[in-house]
Design a protein around this motif. Structure first.
Motif, PDB file in Angstrom:
ATOM      1  N   ARG A   1      11.422  -7.414  -9.931  1.00  0.00           N
ATOM      2  CA  ARG A   1      11.786  -8.895  -9.492  1.00  0.00           C
ATOM      3  C   ARG A   1      10.264  -9.532  -9.190  1.00  0.00           C
ATOM      4  O   ARG A   1      10.282 -10.827  -9.193  1.00  0.00           O
ATOM      5  N   TYR A   2       9.349  -8.746  -8.617  1.00  0.00           N
ATOM      6  CA  TYR A   2       8.144  -9.255  -8.435  1.00  0.00           C
ATOM      7  C   TYR A   2       6.959  -8.577  -9.053  1.00  0.00           C
ATOM      8  O   TYR A   2       7.133  -7.343  -8.798  1.00  0.00           O
ATOM      9  N   PRO A   3       5.851  -9.121  -9.784  1.00  0.00           N
ATOM     10  CA  PRO A   3       4.931  -8.491 -10.384  1.00  0.00           C
ATOM     11  C   PRO A   3       4.275  -7.671  -9.439  1.00  0.00           C
ATOM     12  O   PRO A   3       3.487  -8.437  -8.323  1.00  0.00           O
ATOM     13  N   LEU A   4       4.092  -6.394  -9.584  1.00  0.00           N
ATOM     14  CA  LEU A   4       3.287  -5.932  -8.487  1.00  0.00           C
ATOM     15  C   LEU A   4       1.940  -6.248  -8.512  1.00  0.00           C
ATOM     16  O   LEU A   4       1.089  -6.203  -7.274  1.00  0.00           O
ATOM     17  N   GLU A   5       1.125  -6.586  -9.546  1.00  0.00           N
ATOM     18  CA  GLU A   5      -0.062  -6.738  -9.518  1.00  0.00           C
ATOM     19  C   GLU A   5      -0.295  -8.180  -8.764  1.00  0.00           C
ATOM     20  O   GLU A   5      -1.453  -8.263  -8.246  1.00  0.00           O
TER      21      GLU A   5
ATOM     22  N   GLU B   1      -6.521  -7.838  -5.283  1.00  0.00           N
ATOM     23  CA  GLU B   1      -6.768  -9.109  -6.176  1.00  0.00           C
ATOM     24  C   GLU B   1      -5.766 -10.223  -6.077  1.00  0.00           C
ATOM     25  O   GLU B   1      -5.971 -11.313  -5.912  1.00  0.00           O
ATOM     26  N   GLY B   2      -4.365  -9.569  -6.115  1.00  0.00           N
ATOM     27  CA  GLY B   2      -3.267 -10.363  -5.842  1.00  0.00           C
ATOM     28  C   GLY B   2      -3.370 -11.282  -4.433  1.00  0.00           C
ATOM     29  O   GLY B   2      -3.286 -12.630  -4.499  1.00  0.00           O
ATOM     30  N   PHE B   3      -3.663 -10.669  -3.480  1.00  0.00           N
ATOM     31  CA  PHE B   3      -3.982 -11.221  -2.336  1.00  0.00           C
ATOM     32  C   PHE B   3      -5.124 -12.450  -2.351  1.00  0.00           C
ATOM     33  O   PHE B   3      -4.928 -13.234  -1.516  1.00  0.00           O
ATOM     34  N   ALA B   4      -6.477 -11.968  -2.895  1.00  0.00           N
ATOM     35  CA  ALA B   4      -7.155 -12.839  -2.897  1.00  0.00           C
ATOM     36  C   ALA B   4      -7.061 -14.135  -3.827  1.00  0.00           C
ATOM     37  O   ALA B   4      -7.297 -15.238  -3.474  1.00  0.00           O
ATOM     38  N   ARG B   5      -6.226 -14.059  -4.838  1.00  0.00           N
ATOM     39  CA  ARG B   5      -5.698 -15.019  -5.584  1.00  0.00           C
ATOM     40  C   ARG B   5      -4.736 -16.039  -4.814  1.00  0.00           C
ATOM     41  O   ARG B   5      -4.914 -17.240  -4.865  1.00  0.00           O
TER      42      ARG B   5
ATOM     43  N   VAL C   1       1.915 -13.488  -1.172  1.00  0.00           N
ATOM     44  CA  VAL C   1       1.737 -12.359  -0.712  1.00  0.00           C
ATOM     45  C   VAL C   1       2.295 -11.953   0.657  1.00  0.00           C
ATOM     46  O   VAL C   1       3.294 -11.395   1.029  1.00  0.00           O
ATOM     47  N   HIS C   2       1.906 -13.246   1.712  1.00  0.00           N
ATOM     48  CA  HIS C   2       2.667 -13.173   2.965  1.00  0.00           C
ATOM     49  C   HIS C   2       3.899 -13.604   2.816  1.00  0.00           C
ATOM     50  O   HIS C   2       4.819 -12.897   3.472  1.00  0.00           O
TER      51      HIS C   2
ATOM     52  N   THR D   1      -6.190 -12.190   8.522  1.00  0.00           N
ATOM     53  CA  THR D   1      -5.360 -11.167   8.825  1.00  0.00           C
ATOM     54  C   THR D   1      -4.374 -11.010   7.564  1.00  0.00           C
ATOM     55  O   THR D   1      -4.206 -11.849   6.777  1.00  0.00           O
ATOM     56  N   ARG D   2      -4.076  -9.641   7.470  1.00  0.00           N
ATOM     57  CA  ARG D   2      -3.099  -9.245   6.437  1.00  0.00           C
ATOM     58  C   ARG D   2      -2.351  -8.092   6.899  1.00  0.00           C
ATOM     59  O   ARG D   2      -2.308  -7.585   7.972  1.00  0.00           O
ATOM     60  N   PRO D   3      -1.066  -7.999   6.117  1.00  0.00           N
ATOM     61  CA  PRO D   3      -0.151  -6.863   6.587  1.00  0.00           C
ATOM     62  C   PRO D   3      -0.603  -5.547   6.538  1.00  0.00           C
ATOM     63  O   PRO D   3      -1.919  -5.493   5.697  1.00  0.00           O
ATOM     64  N   ASP D   4      -0.576  -4.779   7.479  1.00  0.00           N
ATOM     65  CA  ASP D   4      -1.313  -3.225   7.532  1.00  0.00           C
ATOM     66  C   ASP D   4      -0.442  -2.558   6.585  1.00  0.00           C
ATOM     67  O   ASP D   4       0.098  -1.304   6.942  1.00  0.00           O
ATOM     68  N   VAL D   5      -0.571  -2.806   5.354  1.00  0.00           N
ATOM     69  CA  VAL D   5       0.272  -1.939   4.338  1.00  0.00           C
ATOM     70  C   VAL D   5      -1.088  -1.448   3.464  1.00  0.00           C
ATOM     71  O   VAL D   5      -1.978  -2.244   3.156  1.00  0.00           O
ATOM     72  N   VAL D   6      -0.612  -0.432   2.400  1.00  0.00           N
ATOM     73  CA  VAL D   6      -1.644   0.057   1.374  1.00  0.00           C
ATOM     74  C   VAL D   6      -1.332  -0.445   0.253  1.00  0.00           C
ATOM     75  O   VAL D   6      -0.420  -0.278  -0.383  1.00  0.00           O
ATOM     76  N   TRP D   7      -2.399  -1.210  -0.416  1.00  0.00           N
ATOM     77  CA  TRP D   7      -2.059  -1.819  -1.870  1.00  0.00           C
ATOM     78  C   TRP D   7      -2.512  -0.839  -2.856  1.00  0.00           C
ATOM     79  O   TRP D   7      -3.251  -0.075  -2.825  1.00  0.00           O
ATOM     80  N   PHE D   8      -1.990  -1.091  -4.200  1.00  0.00           N
ATOM     81  CA  PHE D   8      -2.326  -0.381  -5.175  1.00  0.00           C
ATOM     82  C   PHE D   8      -3.951  -0.474  -5.277  1.00  0.00           C
ATOM     83  O   PHE D   8      -4.514  -1.758  -5.282  1.00  0.00           O
ATOM     84  N   GLY D   9      -4.778   0.541  -5.613  1.00  0.00           N
ATOM     85  CA  GLY D   9      -6.080   0.525  -5.598  1.00  0.00           C
ATOM     86  C   GLY D   9      -6.687   0.743  -4.280  1.00  0.00           C
ATOM     87  O   GLY D   9      -7.792   0.640  -4.106  1.00  0.00           O
ATOM     88  N   GLU D  10      -5.914   0.828  -3.299  1.00  0.00           N
ATOM     89  CA  GLU D  10      -6.583   1.047  -1.676  1.00  0.00           C
ATOM     90  C   GLU D  10      -5.993   2.611  -1.619  1.00  0.00           C
ATOM     91  O   GLU D  10      -5.322   3.303  -2.013  1.00  0.00           O
ATOM     92  N   MET D  11      -7.025   3.194  -0.641  1.00  0.00           N
ATOM     93  CA  MET D  11      -6.536   4.534  -0.121  1.00  0.00           C
ATOM     94  C   MET D  11      -5.714   4.687   0.871  1.00  0.00           C
ATOM     95  O   MET D  11      -5.428   4.227   1.848  1.00  0.00           O
TER      96      MET D  11
END
Ligand code: APR
Length: 232
Positions: free
Chosen positions: A31-35, A41-45, A50-51, A142-152
């Motif tokens: 339902r939502y493109p994970l990218e 990158e999605g958050f920066a765009r 994302v919020h 500020t951002r959600p404290d979640v780990v996104w694809f590409g993060e550790m």
């Protein structure tokens, strides 16, 4: 049987609490493109998009209740003679709300917020928005404290130590598509653990387990915990 247990959980353990899984038919990534919603990158765009996505998931997670599978794992932790560590890929807090104490969130927590500038973390409000100020440094990052694809993923050193010490590794409600969690079965087996999968259907890595049991977590997890506690 005794010894340390490490239990990996994924979205399937929260499915019967009404929280959607990712890769099942009609799942979140259909339902939502994970990218767009789960990458830096999605958050920066488009931070507002994302919020919005995580605000909705936070609302759902707060409204959900633990199910019998979460409750059974809390019972196991309370009564098992060895150490029990729950390693979850889930960002909900249903393990903690069921009473489990030793929980490590590899992919972060939806009920926490983090500053991308200074790293400060705090309890997330119901709604987060772009340009919210960090309560520590005031940066609007500020951002959600979640780990996104590409993060550790988080807590990895401790998790690998505990996998090496485990007598039993159990994987519950995860499709086995996302690394490093998908390799835990091999890491644990190499170190000598017995490995068990409890999932609705065979995961991508089902052939790597010593034993697999398939069915809804709300039924098969309490049954497995009863068996374990009967042996103590
Ligand atoms: N009981 C047990 N298992 C279930 C149930 C249920 N009631 N319902 C679904 N499942 C199983 C599915 O068969 C599937 O194998 O849960 C698994 C869910 O898989 P995914 O949707 O891929 O979720 P997960 O493995 O947790 O995803 C890992 O991917 O996108 C990321 O960060 C996200 O943490 C997530 C990670």
């Amino acid at each position: 049987m005794a010894g340390d247990i490490v239990i990996l959980t994924g979205a399937g353990i929260s499915a019967e609490s009404g929280l959607g899984t990712f890769r099942d038919a009609g799942g979140i990534w259909a339902r939502y493109p994970l990218e767009d919603v789960a990458t830096p990158e999605g958050f920066a765009r488009d931070p507002a998009l994302v919020h919005d996505f995580y605000n909705a998931r936070r609302r759902q997670a707060r409204a959900a209740s633990p199910n019998p599978a979460h409750a059974a794992l809390a019972r196991l932790e309370a009564s098992w003679p060895g150490r029990v560590l729950i390693v979850t890929q889930n960002i909900d807090s249903l393990h903690e709300r069921a009473g489990t104490r030793a929980v490590r969130h590899m992919h972060g927590r939806i009920d926490r917020a983090r500053c991308a500038g200074c790293g400060h973390r705090w309890d997330a409000p119901d709604e987060m928005h772009p340009h919210d100020a960090c309560p520590a440094c005031t940066a609007p990052r500020t951002r959600p404290d979640v780990v996104w694809f590409g993060e550790m993923p988080e807590h990895m050193d401790e998790i690998w130590d505990r996998l090496r010490a485990a007598a039993l590794f159990v994987s519950i409600g995860t499709s086995g598509n996302v690394y490093p969690a998908a390799a835990f079965v091999q890491d644990a087996a190499r170190a000598g653990a017995y490995t068990l999968e409890l999932n609705l259907d065979p995961s991508a890595g089902a052939a790597d387990f010593d034993e697999t049991r398939h069915g809804p977590a709300g039924r098969i997890v309490p049954a497995w915990v009863d068996e374990m506690l009967a042996r103590t």
